[in-house]
Write an enzyme that holds these catalytic residues in place. Structure first.
Site, PDB file in Angstrom:
ATOM      1  N   SER A   1       0.869  -1.192   0.000  1.00 38.07           N
ATOM      2  CA  SER A   1       0.000   0.000   0.000  1.00 38.07           C
ATOM      3  C   SER A   1       0.898   1.232   0.000  1.00 38.07           C
ATOM      4  CB  SER A   1      -0.860  -0.035   1.265  1.00 38.07           C
ATOM      5  OG  SER A   1      -1.394   1.231   1.571  1.00 38.07           O
TER       6      SER A   1
ATOM      7  N   TYR B   1      -3.018  -1.153   9.998  1.00 42.02           N
ATOM      8  CA  TYR B   1      -2.943  -1.324   8.540  1.00 42.02           C
ATOM      9  C   TYR B   1      -1.538  -0.983   8.046  1.00 42.02           C
ATOM     10  CZ  TYR B   1      -4.307  -0.947   3.602  1.00 42.02           C
ATOM     11  OH  TYR B   1      -4.406  -1.117   2.242  1.00 42.02           O
TER      12      TYR B   1
END
Ligand code: NDP
Length: 256
Positions: free
Chosen positions: A146, A159
């Site tokens: 990401s 995350y």
């Protein structure tokens, strides 16, 4: 000659989270290049739709309903893919989720859920697929990171930890499995229009516009933007590339 470098006919790919979003974009690319596909997810309706879509592309496709945080289920999934599709050449560790909270409000069970889904699942899927990837002779693992593998964000401690971790996990496996001719790489998506970010856009006003302003390409990414990179990293074209983390972000990570 050129096209054979990207030819995936005769190969079998597992795509976790392949029933929607970025995973489906990658699964379609792999299928268009000739790979048979195992779609791994929890939602049977979404998986059945994805399998129908992939079969229309002329390849074999199966849905293997699996919660990737469940080790026994992952082991059964790997066994079933080998049994039904004959081999495993490509593993795409894409299943992921986020819980948006500041770090001091995140509960331990929420932290564990995000880490288990985004990071530990990649470890278990890769570990259990390793014998088949080695037997393939030219195995490929593609892990999905990401922008939060690189940047910080106040609402995404677990995350970001999982996505930073996946890059380091990628580098470790690249080293360990190079002697087996298995290449292990990561893709770092920018802001992509999927269920995941549709939820975020509902929660955070102005997010849509801020992403547009910050992205040199001037648009959100689409799931089709992941077909080409998946084929490249799954094919012989990338045989001397391992341990990398490639942004697919419309320039988001290089914006000055
Ligand atoms: P989606 O929510 O559209 O897709 C997530 C996929 O993961 C679904 O197919 C879901 O399948 C699967 N999944 C989630 N948890 C589990 C589980 N426990 N077991 C099995 N499957 C699971 O999101 P995206 O397509 O956006 O995300 C895909 C990946 O890309 C994720 O790793 C995400 O972190 C990453 N990413 C996305 C970005 C974006 O902008 N969209 C940006 C950066 C990274 P099911 O519903 O069947 O469980």
């Amino acid at each position: 000659m050129t096209s054979s470098r990207f030819d995936l006919r005769g190969k079998v790919a597992i795509v976790t989270g392949g029933n929607g979003g970025i995973g489906l974009g990658m699964a379609r690319g792999l299928a268009d290049a000739g790979a048979d596909i195992a779609v791994v997810g929890r939602n049977e309706t979404k998986s059945a739709d994805a399998v129908a879509d992939l079969r229309k592309r002329g390849v074999k496709a199966i849905a293997v309903t699996t919660d990737v945080t469940n080790t026994a289920a992952v082991a059964a999934m790997i066994d079933r893919v080998v049994k039904e599709l004959g081999r495993i050449d490509v593993l795409v560790n894409n299943a992921g989720m986020s819980i948006r909270k500041p770090p001091h409000e995140l509960e331990l069970d929420e932290w564990n859920k995000v880490i288990d889904t985004n990071l530990t699942s990649a470890f278990m899927c890769s570990k259990l697929a390793y014998p088949a990837l080695k037997a393939s002779g030219n195995g490929k693992v593609i892990n999905i990171g990401s922008m939060l593998s690189i940047f910080g964000a106040s609402f995404a401690a677990a995350y970001a930890a999982s996505k930073g971790g996946i890059v380091q996990y990628t580098r470790a496996c690249a080293n360990a499995w190079a002697p087996d001719n298995i290449q292990v790489n990561a893709i770092l998506p920018g802001w992509i229009d999927t269920d995941l970010t549709r939820g975020a856009r509902k929660q955070i006003s102005g997010l849509h516009e801020r992403v547009l302003a910050r992205t040199p390409a001037g648009r959100w990414g689409g799931i089709d933007d992941f077909a080409g990179i998946a084929v490249f990293l799954a094919s012989p074209a990338s045989n001397f590339i391992t341990g990398t983390a490639i942004p697919v972000d419309g320039g988001y990570s290089v914006m000055t």
